[in-house]
Design a protein around this motif. Structure first.
Motif, PDB file in Angstrom:
ATOM      1  N   TYR A 170      29.186  39.870  33.220  1.00  0.00           N
ATOM      2  CA  TYR A 170      28.663  40.631  32.079  1.00  0.00           C
ATOM      3  C   TYR A 170      27.261  40.131  31.763  1.00  0.00           C
ATOM      4  O   TYR A 170      26.985  38.942  31.889  1.00  0.00           O
ATOM      5  CB  TYR A 170      29.515  40.398  30.830  1.00  0.00           C
ATOM      6  N   ARG A 172      24.788  39.225  28.879  1.00  0.00           N
ATOM      7  CA  ARG A 172      24.750  38.991  27.428  1.00  0.00           C
ATOM      8  C   ARG A 172      23.336  38.531  27.120  1.00  0.00           C
ATOM      9  O   ARG A 172      23.006  37.372  27.314  1.00  0.00           O
ATOM     10  CB  ARG A 172      25.789  37.943  27.036  1.00  0.00           C
ATOM     11  N   ALA A 204      32.650  36.202  33.975  1.00  0.00           N
ATOM     12  CA  ALA A 204      34.028  36.257  33.462  1.00  0.00           C
ATOM     13  C   ALA A 204      35.030  36.078  34.602  1.00  0.00           C
ATOM     14  O   ALA A 204      36.066  35.437  34.430  1.00  0.00           O
ATOM     15  CB  ALA A 204      34.262  37.581  32.749  1.00  0.00           C
ATOM     16  N   PRO A 232      43.350  28.728  30.086  1.00  0.00           N
ATOM     17  CA  PRO A 232      42.949  28.671  28.685  1.00  0.00           C
ATOM     18  C   PRO A 232      42.221  29.945  28.254  1.00  0.00           C
ATOM     19  O   PRO A 232      41.830  30.749  29.101  1.00  0.00           O
ATOM     20  CB  PRO A 232      42.010  27.462  28.636  1.00  0.00           C
ATOM     21  N   SER A 233      42.058  30.087  26.963  1.00  0.00           N
ATOM     22  CA  SER A 233      41.326  31.229  26.413  1.00  0.00           C
ATOM     23  C   SER A 233      39.920  31.257  27.019  1.00  0.00           C
ATOM     24  O   SER A 233      39.274  30.219  27.146  1.00  0.00           O
ATOM     25  CB  SER A 233      41.273  31.058  24.898  1.00  0.00           C
ATOM     26  N   GLY A 234      39.489  32.429  27.452  1.00  0.00           N
ATOM     27  CA  GLY A 234      38.155  32.564  28.032  1.00  0.00           C
ATOM     28  C   GLY A 234      38.101  32.299  29.523  1.00  0.00           C
ATOM     29  O   GLY A 234      37.027  32.369  30.133  1.00  0.00           O
ATOM     30  N   SER A 235      39.249  32.029  30.166  1.00  0.00           N
ATOM     31  CA  SER A 235      39.238  31.692  31.596  1.00  0.00           C
ATOM     32  C   SER A 235      39.158  32.930  32.498  1.00  0.00           C
ATOM     33  O   SER A 235      38.977  32.796  33.704  1.00  0.00           O
ATOM     34  CB  SER A 235      40.469  30.854  31.949  1.00  0.00           C
ATOM     35  N   GLY A 236      39.336  34.117  31.910  1.00  0.00           N
ATOM     36  CA  GLY A 236      39.184  35.342  32.703  1.00  0.00           C
ATOM     37  C   GLY A 236      40.466  36.112  32.953  1.00  0.00           C
ATOM     38  O   GLY A 236      40.479  37.059  33.733  1.00  0.00           O
ATOM     39  N   LYS A 237      41.555  35.750  32.240  1.00  0.00           N
ATOM     40  CA  LYS A 237      42.853  36.392  32.475  1.00  0.00           C
ATOM     41  C   LYS A 237      42.800  37.892  32.186  1.00  0.00           C
ATOM     42  O   LYS A 237      43.235  38.711  32.992  1.00  0.00           O
ATOM     43  CB  LYS A 237      43.949  35.743  31.600  1.00  0.00           C
ATOM     44  N   THR A 238      42.280  38.242  31.009  1.00  0.00           N
ATOM     45  CA  THR A 238      42.229  39.655  30.623  1.00  0.00           C
ATOM     46  C   THR A 238      41.297  40.423  31.561  1.00  0.00           C
ATOM     47  O   THR A 238      41.624  41.533  32.004  1.00  0.00           O
ATOM     48  CB  THR A 238      41.769  39.789  29.157  1.00  0.00           C
ATOM     49  N   THR A 239      40.158  39.808  31.890  1.00  0.00           N
ATOM     50  CA  THR A 239      39.221  40.450  32.817  1.00  0.00           C
ATOM     51  C   THR A 239      39.926  40.742  34.136  1.00  0.00           C
ATOM     52  O   THR A 239      39.817  41.850  34.682  1.00  0.00           O
ATOM     53  CB  THR A 239      38.005  39.532  33.051  1.00  0.00           C
TER      54      THR A 239
HETATM   55  N1  LIG Z   1      32.812  42.815  27.354  1.00  0.00           N
HETATM   56  C1  LIG Z   1      32.396  41.555  27.515  1.00  0.00           C
HETATM   57  N2  LIG Z   1      31.091  41.224  27.394  1.00  0.00           N
HETATM   58  C2  LIG Z   1      30.650  39.966  27.587  1.00  0.00           C
HETATM   59  N3  LIG Z   1      31.463  38.926  27.864  1.00  0.00           N
HETATM   60  C3  LIG Z   1      32.776  39.177  27.982  1.00  0.00           C
HETATM   61  C4  LIG Z   1      33.325  40.483  27.817  1.00  0.00           C
HETATM   62  N4  LIG Z   1      34.674  40.418  27.977  1.00  0.00           N
HETATM   63  C5  LIG Z   1      34.952  39.117  28.243  1.00  0.00           C
HETATM   64  N5  LIG Z   1      33.818  38.374  28.238  1.00  0.00           N
HETATM   65  C6  LIG Z   1      33.732  36.931  28.506  1.00  0.00           C
HETATM   66  O1  LIG Z   1      34.329  36.662  29.749  1.00  0.00           O
HETATM   67  C7  LIG Z   1      35.067  35.444  29.717  1.00  0.00           C
HETATM   68  C8  LIG Z   1      36.527  35.715  30.083  1.00  0.00           C
HETATM   69  O2  LIG Z   1      37.144  36.482  29.052  1.00  0.00           O
HETATM   70  P1  LIG Z   1      38.641  36.985  29.122  1.00  0.00           P
HETATM   71  O3  LIG Z   1      38.872  37.641  30.422  1.00  0.00           O
HETATM   72  O4  LIG Z   1      38.891  37.787  27.895  1.00  0.00           O
HETATM   73  O5  LIG Z   1      39.445  35.600  29.077  1.00  0.00           O
HETATM   74  P2  LIG Z   1      40.965  35.290  28.646  1.00  0.00           P
HETATM   75  O6  LIG Z   1      41.729  36.574  28.653  1.00  0.00           O
HETATM   76  O7  LIG Z   1      41.440  34.297  29.663  1.00  0.00           O
HETATM   77  O8  LIG Z   1      40.897  34.676  27.283  1.00  0.00           O
HETATM   78  C9  LIG Z   1      34.876  34.880  28.321  1.00  0.00           C
HETATM   79  O9  LIG Z   1      33.818  33.970  28.375  1.00  0.00           O
HETATM   80  C10 LIG Z   1      34.509  36.096  27.506  1.00  0.00           C
HETATM   81  O10 LIG Z   1      33.702  35.729  26.407  1.00  0.00           O
END
Ligand SMILES: Nc1ncnc2c1ncn2[C@@H]1O[C@H](COP(=O)(O)OP(=O)(O)O)[C@@H](O)[C@H]1O
Ligand SMILES: [Mg+2]
Length: 234
Positions: free
Chosen positions: A16, A18, A25, A44-51
């Motif tokens: 992404y 920013r 991500a 952990p939170s922010g590790s990229g799971k949702t991505t």
């Molecule tokens: N739309 C976005 N724009 C910029 N950064 C993003 C976006 N979505 C996620 N991130 C960043 O990507 C990283 C991984 O996020 P995410 O996949 O949500 O992690 P998790 O689900 O493990 O908490 C984080 O640093 C988050 O801030």
């Protein structure tokens, strides 16, 4: 177990912008998921799971890398073609359930059929509700249910179109320990009884190791792949 992966990712990246900075991500993930497996994605939170699961679900498009879903490359597909690739193959479950408050349990479960232009069949709805242990709640509204029951409705909704793969992003994140455990048990059973492939993100280690396989992410990369307690059961 069938050794042809149902999902295959190679060098998957999602970066992404920013401001002037690039957020990596997801930064080069290789993954093979086999039919009938239950796989946890930990980290952990922010590790990229949702991505990662958004890419696997075709809800988002990678910056680079390749992704194959049920044998079909989905990398360069248009929105319409992506929707087509997902249809009938994938079911999703979210942390916050996303039920429609004014619809009954049965109507919430049947909602995807409307988008798929498929006929509603109350007997089939009842059968799916029975699989998640809610056959006696079909006429209730979401507000009359506990959090654990609401998540079961969301699972029934994900099952109604008979997907091959369920993808759940932090499905126990809004639940207490007992309800969270029960949801993992339910996934376990759906995997065994229906041969579903299930991918679940969680930051709860105890839950995560209930899966057949555990994949740990850190800073957008896979740092560990292990067998879970479920290994060999499927
Ligand atoms: N739309 C976005 N724009 C910029 N950064 C993003 C976006 N979505 C996620 N991130 C960043 O990507 C990283 C991984 O996020 P995410 O996949 O949500 O992690 P998790 O689900 O493990 O908490 C984080 O640093 C988050 O801030
Ligand atoms: Mg997340």
């Amino acid at each position: 177990m069938d050794r042809t992966p149902v999902i295959q990712a190679r060098g998957l990246k999602r970066h992404y912008r920013r401001g002037s900075e690039t957020v990596k991500a997801l930064d080069g993930v290789d993954l093979d998921i086999y039919p009938g497996e239950m796989v946890s994605i930990l980290g952990p939170s922010g590790s990229g799971k949702t991505t990662l699961v958004n890419l696997l679900s075709c809800l988002d498009v990678p910056t680079s890398g390749t992704l194959t879903l049920a044998g079909k490359p989905v990398g360069n597909l248009s929105e319409d073609r992506l929707a087509e690739a997902r249809r009938g193959v994938l079911g999703f479950i979210f942390q916050k359930f996303h039920l429609i408050p004014t619809l009954t349990v049965a109507e919430n479960v049947e909602l995807p059929l409307m988008f798929l232009n498929q006929p509603v069949d109350r007997i089939a709805t009842q059968a799916v509700l029975k699989q998640v242990g809610l056959e006696d709640r079909s006429g209730h509204l979401p507000k009359e249910l506990s959090g654990g029951q609401m998540q079961r409705v969301a699972i029934a909704r994900a099952l109604i179109a008979n997907p091959k793969i369920l993808i759940a992003d932090e499905p126990t994140g809004n639940l207490d320990k007992a309800n969270g455990e029960a949801i993992f048990k339910l996934f376990r059973r759906l995997c065994a009884e229906k041969g579903l492939t299930i991918i679940i993100t969680t930051h709860n280690l105890a839950f995560g190791y209930e899966a057949d396989r555990v994949i740990t992410l850190e800073d957008g990369r896979v740092i560990k792949e292990e067998c879970g307690k479920g290994e060999g059961r499927s």
